[in-house]
Design an enzyme around this catalytic site. Structure first.
Site, short mmCIF file in Angstrom:
data_model
loop_
_atom_site.label_atom_id
_atom_site.label_comp_id
_atom_site.label_asym_id
_atom_site.label_seq_id
_atom_site.Cartn_x
_atom_site.Cartn_y
_atom_site.Cartn_z
N SER A 158 6.37 3.88 -1.13
CA SER A 158 6.47 3.80 0.32
C SER A 158 6.41 2.35 0.76
CB SER A 158 5.31 4.58 0.98
OG SER A 158 5.26 4.32 2.37
N TYR A 197 -4.01 5.11 2.83
CA TYR A 197 -2.76 5.61 2.24
C TYR A 197 -1.94 4.47 1.65
CZ TYR A 197 2.06 7.39 2.18
OH TYR A 197 3.35 7.72 1.82
#
Length: 251
Positions: free
Chosen positions: A144, A157
């Site tokens: 990501s 995250y």
């Protein structure tokens, strides 16, 4: 083995209910993939995912898999490779967590880290060894852009994805010359069930767009894929923004 068009004939999807993973499976099935393994926690959602692919005319199998149970990975994933060669492993599992909640609940934060990083390291190494033993195949790891630089809004995250990204890059280097190709995919904000209710960031994308980029990256034997591609330049700039300035940016 891959066919004459470079399309994998067999796919192992780690994270069998992943929207990006299933979109990729559908795209590859349309190109000649004929066997799909969906690895995930047994659930109605996993069963429904398998059924949705079977109607496309391919063989689909499910296998119990839990990222938080690394002791079981070697046995459960290893059995899949004894059934025949796997051309493509797509590591697509992961959780977003809830930043505000997880900051106040360290155990919840640890669960995010263990799922996204520790579980992925275990599964990634097991599959990489199996691919190396068969002498060919690709391992695609969904990272990501959140891992490129820590943001106040999602640093728990983001840190887990930063670790995963570094691991996948190093694994790719370690497998050079073995016949195994490792590709890291860095999507931006993906509009999906997982992000429902969250405010989309600029350059947001979709599971289908990520699937298209994955297929193209496989054909090109890319090592890193950004989705959308413009994020490569955006993040190259943001990495060098001074921290006091970065803190004030709406990112």
């Amino acid at each position: 083995m891959k066919d004459a068009f470079g399309t994998p004939q067999s796919l192992l999807l780690l994270g069998g209910t992943s929207e990006i993973g299933l979109a990729t499976a559908r795209r590859l099935i349309a190109r000649r993939t004929r066997t799909v393994w969906l690895a995930g926690r047994p659930s109605p959602a996993l069963t429904a995912a398998a059924d949705s692919l079977r109607v496309l005319g391919v063989e689909v199998y499910t296998v119990p898999f839990d990222a938080l149970d690394p002791e079981s990975h070697a046995e459960r994933l290893g059995k899949i490779f004894t059934e025949g060669d796997i051309d493509l492993v797509l590591l697509a599992f992961g959780i977003l967590g809830d930043q505000a909640h997880d900051e106040a609940d360290p155990l919840a934060a640890v669960r995010v880290a263990q799922t996204n990083y520790t579980g992925a390291v275990s599964a990634g190494l097991v599959c990489a060894a199996a691919l190396q033993a068969q002498g060919h195949g690709s391992l695609v790891v969904l990272s990501s852009v959140a891992g490129e630089r820590a943001r106040r809004a999602d640093f728990i995250y983001g840190s887990s994805k930063a670790g995963l990204d570094a691991f996948a890059q190093g694994l790719g280097d370690a497998l050079q010359g073995t016949g195994v190709h490792v590709m890291v995919v860095r999507p931006g904000f993906v509009r999906s069930r997982k992000t429902a209710g969250l405010e989309a960031t600029p350059l947001a994308t979709t599971p289908e767009a990520v699937a298209t980029a994955i297929e193209l990256g496989l054909r090109r034997r890319s090592e890193t894929v950004w989705v959308p591609g413009a994020l490569r330049m955006v993040m190259a700039a943001l990495r060098h923004v001074p921290r006091p300035v970065f803190r004030r940016l709406p990112v």
